[in-house]
Design a protein around this motif. Sequence first.
Motif, PDB file in Angstrom:
ATOM      1  N   LYS A 264      -8.738  -6.953   9.671  1.00  0.00           N
ATOM      2  CA  LYS A 264      -8.437  -6.512   8.312  1.00  0.00           C
ATOM      3  C   LYS A 264      -7.488  -5.327   8.360  1.00  0.00           C
ATOM      4  O   LYS A 264      -7.634  -4.438   9.195  1.00  0.00           O
ATOM      5  CB  LYS A 264      -9.717  -6.130   7.586  1.00  0.00           C
ATOM      6  CG  LYS A 264     -10.618  -7.321   7.397  1.00  0.00           C
ATOM      7  CD  LYS A 264     -11.779  -7.005   6.499  1.00  0.00           C
ATOM      8  CE  LYS A 264     -12.722  -8.150   6.539  1.00  0.00           C
ATOM      9  NZ  LYS A 264     -12.962  -8.963   5.548  1.00  0.00           N
ATOM     10  N   LEU A 265      -6.522  -5.348   7.465  1.00  0.00           N
ATOM     11  CA  LEU A 265      -5.612  -4.229   7.295  1.00  0.00           C
ATOM     12  C   LEU A 265      -6.081  -3.390   6.123  1.00  0.00           C
ATOM     13  O   LEU A 265      -6.522  -3.941   5.107  1.00  0.00           O
ATOM     14  CB  LEU A 265      -4.194  -4.713   6.985  1.00  0.00           C
ATOM     15  CG  LEU A 265      -3.510  -5.609   8.000  1.00  0.00           C
ATOM     16  CD1 LEU A 265      -2.186  -6.111   7.451  1.00  0.00           C
ATOM     17  CD2 LEU A 265      -3.290  -4.865   9.295  1.00  0.00           C
ATOM     18  N   THR A 266      -5.997  -2.079   6.260  1.00  0.00           N
ATOM     19  CA  THR A 266      -6.240  -1.225   5.105  1.00  0.00           C
ATOM     20  C   THR A 266      -5.025  -1.339   4.183  1.00  0.00           C
ATOM     21  O   THR A 266      -3.963  -1.837   4.579  1.00  0.00           O
ATOM     22  CB  THR A 266      -6.436   0.245   5.511  1.00  0.00           C
ATOM     23  OG1 THR A 266      -5.218   0.724   6.079  1.00  0.00           O
ATOM     24  CG2 THR A 266      -7.601   0.411   6.475  1.00  0.00           C
ATOM     25  N   ARG A 267      -5.166  -0.860   2.975  1.00  0.00           N
ATOM     26  CA  ARG A 267      -4.056  -0.887   2.022  1.00  0.00           C
ATOM     27  C   ARG A 267      -2.846  -0.142   2.584  1.00  0.00           C
ATOM     28  O   ARG A 267      -1.717  -0.598   2.504  1.00  0.00           O
ATOM     29  CB  ARG A 267      -4.496  -0.285   0.686  1.00  0.00           C
ATOM     30  CG  ARG A 267      -3.441  -0.351  -0.406  1.00  0.00           C
ATOM     31  CD  ARG A 267      -3.937   0.233  -1.724  1.00  0.00           C
ATOM     32  NE  ARG A 267      -4.577   1.535  -1.600  1.00  0.00           N
ATOM     33  CZ  ARG A 267      -3.917   2.697  -1.498  1.00  0.00           C
ATOM     34  NH1 ARG A 267      -2.616   2.726  -1.509  1.00  0.00           N
ATOM     35  NH2 ARG A 267      -4.578   3.837  -1.401  1.00  0.00           N
ATOM     36  N   GLU A 268      -3.097   1.020   3.208  1.00  0.00           N
ATOM     37  CA  GLU A 268      -2.013   1.832   3.766  1.00  0.00           C
ATOM     38  C   GLU A 268      -1.301   1.110   4.913  1.00  0.00           C
ATOM     39  O   GLU A 268      -0.071   1.154   5.018  1.00  0.00           O
ATOM     40  CB  GLU A 268      -2.551   3.187   4.268  1.00  0.00           C
ATOM     41  CG  GLU A 268      -3.113   4.071   3.184  1.00  0.00           C
ATOM     42  CD  GLU A 268      -4.555   3.714   2.777  1.00  0.00           C
ATOM     43  OE1 GLU A 268      -5.021   4.260   1.764  1.00  0.00           O
ATOM     44  OE2 GLU A 268      -5.208   2.894   3.457  1.00  0.00           O
ATOM     45  N   ALA A 269      -2.069   0.447   5.777  1.00  0.00           N
ATOM     46  CA  ALA A 269      -1.471  -0.292   6.887  1.00  0.00           C
ATOM     47  C   ALA A 269      -0.634  -1.459   6.361  1.00  0.00           C
ATOM     48  O   ALA A 269       0.473  -1.708   6.844  1.00  0.00           O
ATOM     49  CB  ALA A 269      -2.555  -0.796   7.842  1.00  0.00           C
ATOM     50  N   ALA A 270      -1.160  -2.164   5.362  1.00  0.00           N
ATOM     51  CA  ALA A 270      -0.418  -3.288   4.782  1.00  0.00           C
ATOM     52  C   ALA A 270       0.889  -2.818   4.151  1.00  0.00           C
ATOM     53  O   ALA A 270       1.924  -3.482   4.294  1.00  0.00           O
ATOM     54  CB  ALA A 270      -1.282  -4.007   3.749  1.00  0.00           C
TER      55      ALA A 270
END
Length: 119
Positions: free
Chosen positions: A16-22
């Motif tokens: 899973k990617l966090t919103r910031e990583a995405a």
Amino acid sequence: MSETIRAERSVDPIVKLTREAAEKVREFQAGAEAETVLRVSVIPGGCSGFEYGLDMDTVVRDDDFSFESEGVPVVIDPFSAQYLAGLSIGYHSSFQGTGFTFENPNATGSCGCGTSFAV
């Protein structure tokens, strides 16, 4: 046979990617000349035995696991998938450093660099 951006082995998200990583990955995708996916992998090496690999790729291999996280297309090869199930990829920016972070429930140890782990 490899094909450009085509996935037939879609699965539930392995990582899973966090919103910031995405958001950061989308910035890299916007600068690419071709359509890309995020390839997450495990690379033998590093001070703890394995390192995380993040690359923008234009090829999805026949045996890749393919899914989306936070709207970002992600692929993982079968070897890496066994070590990355449940991985959370974040992104941070501070005075002390900027970069992707990794929280892996399969890791039994890691080192100070934050990109090397043991299982």
